[in-house]
Scaffold this active site. Structure first.
Site, PDB file in Angstrom:
ATOM      1  N   TYR A 177       6.779  10.325 -16.354  1.00 41.17           N
ATOM      2  CA  TYR A 177       6.015  10.628 -17.570  1.00 41.17           C
ATOM      3  C   TYR A 177       5.997  12.131 -17.835  1.00 41.17           C
ATOM      4  CZ  TYR A 177       4.184   6.199 -19.194  1.00 41.17           C
ATOM      5  OH  TYR A 177       4.080   4.964 -19.745  1.00 41.17           O
ATOM      6  N   ARG A 208     -11.670   0.288   7.053  1.00 38.72           N
ATOM      7  CA  ARG A 208     -11.173   1.564   7.572  1.00 38.72           C
ATOM      8  C   ARG A 208     -11.785   1.836   8.936  1.00 38.72           C
ATOM      9  NH1 ARG A 208      -7.283   4.023   4.369  1.00 38.72           N
ATOM     10  NH2 ARG A 208      -7.208   2.588   2.621  1.00 38.72           N
ATOM     11  N   LYS A 217       1.728   3.676  -3.497  1.00 37.00           N
ATOM     12  CA  LYS A 217       1.443   5.101  -3.674  1.00 37.00           C
ATOM     13  C   LYS A 217       2.701   5.866  -4.052  1.00 37.00           C
ATOM     14  CE  LYS A 217      -1.218   5.877   0.183  1.00 37.00           C
ATOM     15  NZ  LYS A 217      -2.226   6.599   0.962  1.00 37.00           N
ATOM     16  N   GLN A 266       9.578  12.972 -19.023  1.00 36.86           N
ATOM     17  CA  GLN A 266       9.999  12.331 -20.262  1.00 36.86           C
ATOM     18  C   GLN A 266       9.110  12.713 -21.438  1.00 36.86           C
ATOM     19  OE1 GLN A 266      10.915   8.383 -19.081  1.00 36.86           O
ATOM     20  NE2 GLN A 266      11.435   7.727 -21.146  1.00 36.86           N
ATOM     21  N   THR A 317      -9.821   9.660   4.657  1.00 35.65           N
ATOM     22  CA  THR A 317     -11.094  10.203   4.172  1.00 35.65           C
ATOM     23  C   THR A 317     -12.221   9.225   4.494  1.00 35.65           C
ATOM     24  OG1 THR A 317      -9.891  11.249   2.356  1.00 35.65           O
ATOM     25  CG2 THR A 317     -12.266  11.080   2.095  1.00 35.65           C
ATOM     26  N   TYR A 370       0.840  -1.201   0.000  1.00 36.14           N
ATOM     27  CA  TYR A 370       0.000   0.000   0.000  1.00 36.14           C
ATOM     28  C   TYR A 370       0.879   1.258   0.000  1.00 36.14           C
ATOM     29  CZ  TYR A 370      -3.332   3.310   2.116  1.00 36.14           C
ATOM     30  OH  TYR A 370      -4.113   4.389   2.408  1.00 36.14           O
ATOM     31  N   HIS A 424     -17.895   0.812   1.581  1.00 36.14           N
ATOM     32  CA  HIS A 424     -18.341  -0.550   1.835  1.00 36.14           C
ATOM     33  C   HIS A 424     -18.307  -0.798   3.344  1.00 36.14           C
ATOM     34  CE1 HIS A 424     -18.591  -4.861   1.777  1.00 36.14           C
ATOM     35  NE2 HIS A 424     -18.820  -4.825   0.476  1.00 36.14           N
TER      36      HIS A 424
HETATM   37  N1  UDP Z   1      -8.095   0.929  13.488  1.00 37.57           N
HETATM   38  C1  UDP Z   1      -8.682   0.465  14.655  1.00 37.57           C
HETATM   39  N2  UDP Z   1      -9.776  -0.342  14.544  1.00 37.57           N
HETATM   40  C2  UDP Z   1     -10.336  -0.694  13.351  1.00 37.57           C
HETATM   41  C3  UDP Z   1      -9.738  -0.211  12.162  1.00 37.57           C
HETATM   42  C4  UDP Z   1      -8.611   0.596  12.261  1.00 37.57           C
HETATM   43  O1  UDP Z   1      -8.213   0.771  15.766  1.00 37.57           O
HETATM   44  O2  UDP Z   1     -11.339  -1.432  13.353  1.00 37.57           O
HETATM   45  C5  UDP Z   1      -6.925   1.823  13.604  1.00 37.57           C
HETATM   46  C6  UDP Z   1      -5.725   1.393  12.773  1.00 37.57           C
HETATM   47  O3  UDP Z   1      -4.909   0.502  13.515  1.00 37.57           O
HETATM   48  C7  UDP Z   1      -5.052   2.731  12.517  1.00 37.57           C
HETATM   49  C8  UDP Z   1      -6.193   3.725  12.454  1.00 37.57           C
HETATM   50  O4  UDP Z   1      -7.298   3.080  13.088  1.00 37.57           O
HETATM   51  O5  UDP Z   1      -4.224   3.082  13.614  1.00 37.57           O
HETATM   52  C9  UDP Z   1      -6.589   4.118  11.022  1.00 37.57           C
HETATM   53  O6  UDP Z   1      -6.742   2.949  10.260  1.00 37.57           O
HETATM   54  P1  UDP Z   1      -7.267   2.965   8.761  1.00 37.57           P
HETATM   55  O7  UDP Z   1      -7.104   1.580   8.229  1.00 37.57           O
HETATM   56  O8  UDP Z   1      -8.614   3.577   8.722  1.00 37.57           O
HETATM   57  O9  UDP Z   1      -6.296   3.964   7.989  1.00 37.57           O
HETATM   58  P2  UDP Z   1      -4.674   4.082   7.893  1.00 37.57           P
HETATM   59  O10 UDP Z   1      -4.027   3.134   8.876  1.00 37.57           O
HETATM   60  O11 UDP Z   1      -4.339   3.762   6.470  1.00 37.57           O
HETATM   61  O12 UDP Z   1      -4.404   5.485   8.270  1.00 37.57           O
END
Ligand code: UDP
Length: 269
Positions: free
Chosen positions: A37, A64, A27, A40, A53, A23, A59
């Site tokens: 690109y 997240r 990015k 060049q 965000t 991931y 979903h």
């Molecule tokens: N997180 C959590 N419980 C969940 C999902 C995520 O405590 O059910 C935590 C995760 O460990 C991270 C933060 O929330 O510290 C944000 O996670 P997310 O996957 O939303 O985004 P990213 O880590 O890419 O910032």
């Protein structure tokens, strides 16, 4: 990150071989290719760095943190905090992001970026969980603590001075307003999937929409495409009840979105 808040100049510090490296590095690699690109082939490009965000239409099993906590609270399931919840993130509502994207794409000063687009209001994950629980007072969910995944960043917050200077952009939707919109939308979707099986379970052999926690991509799309419900084996005299429920759902959605929604639905007798 070693720099807080994160500016565009900060090159980052990520593990190249960990569980989230595909991931992180994906990015970074995308930015590299875009700039190659650009150099060049003189390809005009615009690069934004999107910070955390959230919004309606994610979903429910996206994974997240915001969508997880809201889905868990609406289903009275445990709220899963990874680690002790002291790690921080800064959450932007999707409308602010889209506005920033449009301003970036339309800028006529040849500003290529990268530019941070995010909301700098920073919250610990524990305080986010507590806020969501407060905003869904009817929930019986309790917070539980699970292990922190490997390489989970301890803090994240965008420095958005560059976006303000170059694009005259900054986010305007605060977390409470954004969460309210998302919670309202998510609870309607949950209601649609709950009401129907409860009403019609005895007479219906198939309900194309799954229960909230087993929604598959097709049923989520059906909800969001407004083709809400496909039912089979409905009795003749049940048409009216079904139509009423569909109108109730339509009405709730219209209130949230503040514009009329056209529903296609089919009842297969
Ligand atoms: N997180 C959590 N419980 C969940 C999902 C995520 O405590 O059910 C935590 C995760 O460990 C991270 C933060 O929330 O510290 C944000 O996670 P997310 O996957 O939303 O985004 P990213 O880590 O890419 O910032």
């Amino acid at each position: 990150p070693e720099v807080h808040p994160q500016t565009e100049e900060y090159w980052g510090r990520v593990n190249p071989i960990g569980i989230r490296s595909c991931y992180d590095e994906g990015k970074r690699c995308a930015e590299t290719l875009f700039f190659d690109y650009h150099r060049q082939h003189n390809l005009p490009i615009r690069v934004i760095r999107i910070f955390n965000t959230y919004g309606p239409r994610m979903h429910p099993n996206d994974g997240r943190v915001v969508s997880n906590f809201i889905a868990q609270a609406l289903q009275n399931k445990d709220i899963t905090i990874y680690g002790d919840g002291s790690q921080t993130r800064s959450f932007q509502y999707v409308d602010d992001l889209i506005e920033g994207m449009i301003k970036m794409m339309n800028n006529d000063i040849n500003f290529t970026g990268p530019v941070n687009i995010g909301n700098p209001s920073e919250y610990s994950i524990k305080s986010l969980a507590e806020l969501i629980l407060k905003m869904i007072p009817e929930t019986t969910s309790k917070i539980i603590y699970l292990p922190l995944p490997q390489d989970d960043p301890l803090q994240r917050k965008p420095d958005i001075k560059l976006a303000a200077e170059k694009l005259d952009w900054s986010p305007i939707i605060d977390i409470k307003d954004g969460l309210t919109k998302k919670i309202n939308m998510d609870s309607v979707c949950k209601r649609v999937s709950n009401i129907l099986p409860a009403y019609f379970f005895k007479n219906i052999s198939a309900v194309a929409i799954g229960s909230y926690d087993t929604l598959d991509d097709r049923s989520v799309d059906s909800v969001y495409d407004k083709k809400i419900i496909y039912l089979t084996n409905v009795q003749d005299d049940e048409d009216d009840i079904i139509e009423n429920i569909i109108h109730e759902v339509a009405h709730s959605l219209e209130e949230i979105y503040s514009y009329p929604i056209n529903f296609n639905f089919s009842i297969v007798l």
